[in-house]
Design a protein around this motif. Structure first.
Motif, PDB file in Angstrom:
ATOM      1  N   UNK A 122      39.781  -8.270  -8.191  1.00  0.00           N
ATOM      2  CA  UNK A 122      39.100  -6.925  -8.255  1.00  0.00           C
ATOM      3  C   UNK A 122      40.128  -6.095  -8.826  1.00  0.00           C
ATOM      4  N   UNK A 129      43.384  -5.578  -8.749  1.00  0.00           N
ATOM      5  CA  UNK A 129      44.722  -4.876  -8.487  1.00  0.00           C
ATOM      6  C   UNK A 129      46.029  -5.254  -8.942  1.00  0.00           C
ATOM      7  N   UNK A 188      40.623  -2.655   4.731  1.00  0.00           N
ATOM      8  CA  UNK A 188      39.839  -2.572   3.553  1.00  0.00           C
ATOM      9  C   UNK A 188      38.734  -3.781   4.003  1.00  0.00           C
ATOM     10  N   UNK A 223      34.747  -2.620  -9.570  1.00  0.00           N
ATOM     11  CA  UNK A 223      36.238  -2.619  -9.614  1.00  0.00           C
ATOM     12  C   UNK A 223      36.646  -1.533  -9.520  1.00  0.00           C
ATOM     13  N   UNK A 247      35.176   1.000  -7.974  1.00  0.00           N
ATOM     14  CA  UNK A 247      34.850   1.557  -6.453  1.00  0.00           C
ATOM     15  C   UNK A 247      35.919   1.175  -5.582  1.00  0.00           C
ATOM     16  N   UNK A 248      36.074  -0.170  -5.819  1.00  0.00           N
ATOM     17  CA  UNK A 248      37.161  -0.755  -4.937  1.00  0.00           C
ATOM     18  C   UNK A 248      38.350  -0.042  -5.026  1.00  0.00           C
ATOM     19  N   UNK A 249      38.867   0.345  -6.384  1.00  0.00           N
ATOM     20  CA  UNK A 249      40.119   0.797  -6.478  1.00  0.00           C
ATOM     21  C   UNK A 249      40.126   2.093  -5.801  1.00  0.00           C
ATOM     22  N   UNK A 291      38.576   3.005  -3.107  1.00  0.00           N
ATOM     23  CA  UNK A 291      38.606   2.419  -1.590  1.00  0.00           C
ATOM     24  C   UNK A 291      39.955   2.150  -1.254  1.00  0.00           C
ATOM     25  N   UNK A 292      40.710   1.395  -2.220  1.00  0.00           N
ATOM     26  CA  UNK A 292      42.046   0.874  -1.834  1.00  0.00           C
ATOM     27  C   UNK A 292      42.905   2.350  -1.777  1.00  0.00           C
TER      28      UNK A 292
END
Lengths: 338, 145
Positions: free
Chosen positions: A196, A198, A245, B5, B7-9, B11-12
């Protein structure tokens, strides 16, 4: 009838018993909350050797030996060893078993190695290709720091999202035959590589959480199960950040896992007393938590349906330096008392 | 996928605790300051003994480097670094630590490919780019004269 379900899962027809486990941990893990469950706690990280790498191999060798002696099986009874670690070229495992006269599959799944090993072992046994298989995964804090981060004595600060590599090895013997009541591997879901985007190598929980989420979803849908089917769903080394998460990703799907979901990286250390930030990590994190704590709970029937999901961040020091993102993977193993 | 991605970033970022910037700055300030005070004390002591200022400064560097390496070898410097952060990285003792730590770590790979080759894995870039910077500054200095 096919044993393969959906895209990623297998339900075993023949019994695959986990007849015994063994675990060795380093001194820091030996001061942690799970200390009482481990077979061997090392007084020092060098384990009488003169390098971290040699120490890791010694730990692997001794723990495999412990698993064999606990199971009362001899080396001749073991058809395969399936083992892996974090050291370059899997040397932690291969150097450890040089003197063992047993066919060997060396695997690399980063910190998901225990899950990959147990999956492959269960497939071999269910398929009738083996009777007894010795599975193991190891990691060593100092050797990992040397390979992936900085020299130990360098005065740097760790970020709050970083995790602490567990020193130790967890082994399990899988078998198609047992005289006593043993937990069985009933199904597996093999993970896909999920990335994703990171890039922060100090936040591996965040890099791996989407892989755990993906594998868990696949497991539930392939096998038509609800999360509450399990007494405990436990991921490998997502730590506090990754655990949070995963819960959030499920809550977006209106699924609540908060009641029966935990992470080995959270259980193995006391983060306030042991200064481990987001929790434990490394191949040994899930391997020793399973071989020590979780197996005992299964044997005592305090847990009867366990979904064990070791997670791995598949980066290398080179890929990180080249600015690559961190791909994650997670393998789910359903273990039940039947 | 790109949307996911991004959106996830986000969230992280929400789930990941941040470092305590103010506390870290304060710790870096007093520890770094303390090392400088020690350095100044050593310099002044040599000046009082009648040393030339250049000699006194050189001796101060040598002593601080020695202390940095000694504390690295004793396994103390990394413990200081946990609290001090930049406070113990920036002074010359931190530079000594960054050379001594890999030298110790890679001793097992021998004196050539271990200590010799790996000693500057952290300090190397600092040396390379500080030399380069000094050359550039030197050129500007020459042109401005």
């Amino acid at each position: 009838m096919s044993k393969h379900f959906g895209r990623q899962s297998v339900r075993f027809e023949n019994p695959v018993y986990i007849i015994t486990t063994a675990s060795t941990v380093g001194p820091k893990e030996g001061e942690g909350p799970l200390a009482e469950f481990f077979d061997i706690i090392l007084p020092d990280s060098l384990c009488g050797e003169d390098s971290w790498e040699k120490a890791e191999s010694k730990i692997v060798k001794d723990t495999f030996g412990k698993a064999l002696s606990k199971s009362k099986l001899s080396q001749e009874n073991i058809d395969y060893i399936i083992s892996g670690d974090l050291l370059n070229q899997n040397s932690g495992s291969t150097f450890a078993i040089r003197d063992m006269d047993i066919p060997f599959f060396g695997i690399f799944g980063a910190c998901s190695t225990m899950g990959e090993g147990m999956s492959l072992g269960a497939l071999l046994i269910d398929g009738g290709f083996a009777n007894n298989i010795l599975v193991g995964a190891s990691s060593h804090f100092c050797a990992s720091e040397k390979q992936f981060r900085f020299p130990l004595e360098l005065g740097t600060q760790r970020t709050p999202t970083s995790t602490w590599t567990v020193t130790g090895q967890g082994s399990a013997i899988l078998s198609n035959n047992t005289n006593e009541k043993c937990p069985r591997i009933t199904a597996i879901t093999t993970g896909k590589i999920i990335d994703m985007g990171i890039t922060d190598a100090n936040n591996m929980g965040a890099a791996m959480a989407p892989a755990a989420f993906d594998t868990l979803n696949a497991h539930f849908s392939d096998l038509s199960l609800n999360p509450d089917y399990y007494d405990l769903i436990i991921t490998g080394d997502l730590g506090y950040v990754g655990h949070d998460l995963v819960l959030k990703m499920f809550s977006e799907k209106n699924m609540d896992l908060s009641k029966n979901y935990s992470d080995c990286g959270i259980l193995i250390f006391d983060k306030d007393k042991q200064d481990t930030n987001s929790g434990g990590s490394g191949c040994a994190c899930s391997a020793v938590t399973f071989a020590g704590y979780l197996y005992k709970k299964l044997k005592d029937e305090q847990l009867n349906k366990l979904l064990f999901v070791p997670t791995g961040a598949l980066m290398s020091p080179t890929s990180a330096q080249q600015g690559e993102t961190i791909p994650g993977i997670a393998h789910a193993i359903a273990i039940e008392n039947i | 996928m790109q949307d996911n991605k991004a959106k996830y970033q986000k969230m992280v970022e929400k789930s990941s605790p941040n470092t305590n910037l103010i506390l870290n700055c304060l710790n870096a300030f007093w520890t770094g300051g303390l090392i400088c005070v020690i350095g100044q004390f050593i310099t002044n002591s040599f000046l009082n003994l009648g040393c030339d200022i250049d000699i006194a400064r050189t001796i101060t560097s040598v002593i601080l480097i020695f202390i940095g390496i000694l504390l690295t070898g004793l396994g103390v410097y990394d413990e200081i670094g946990k609290i001090a952060g930049a406070g113990s990285v920036v002074p010359i003792t931190g530079f000594a630590n960054s050379v001594a730590a890999p030298a110790l770590e890679f001793k097992k790979e021998g004196f050539i490919f271990g200590v010799g080759a790996k000693m500057f894995i952290i300090a190397g870039p600092v040396i390379v780019y500080s030399t380069l910077t000094s050359v550039i500054v030197g050129i500007f200095y020459y042109l401005s004269k």
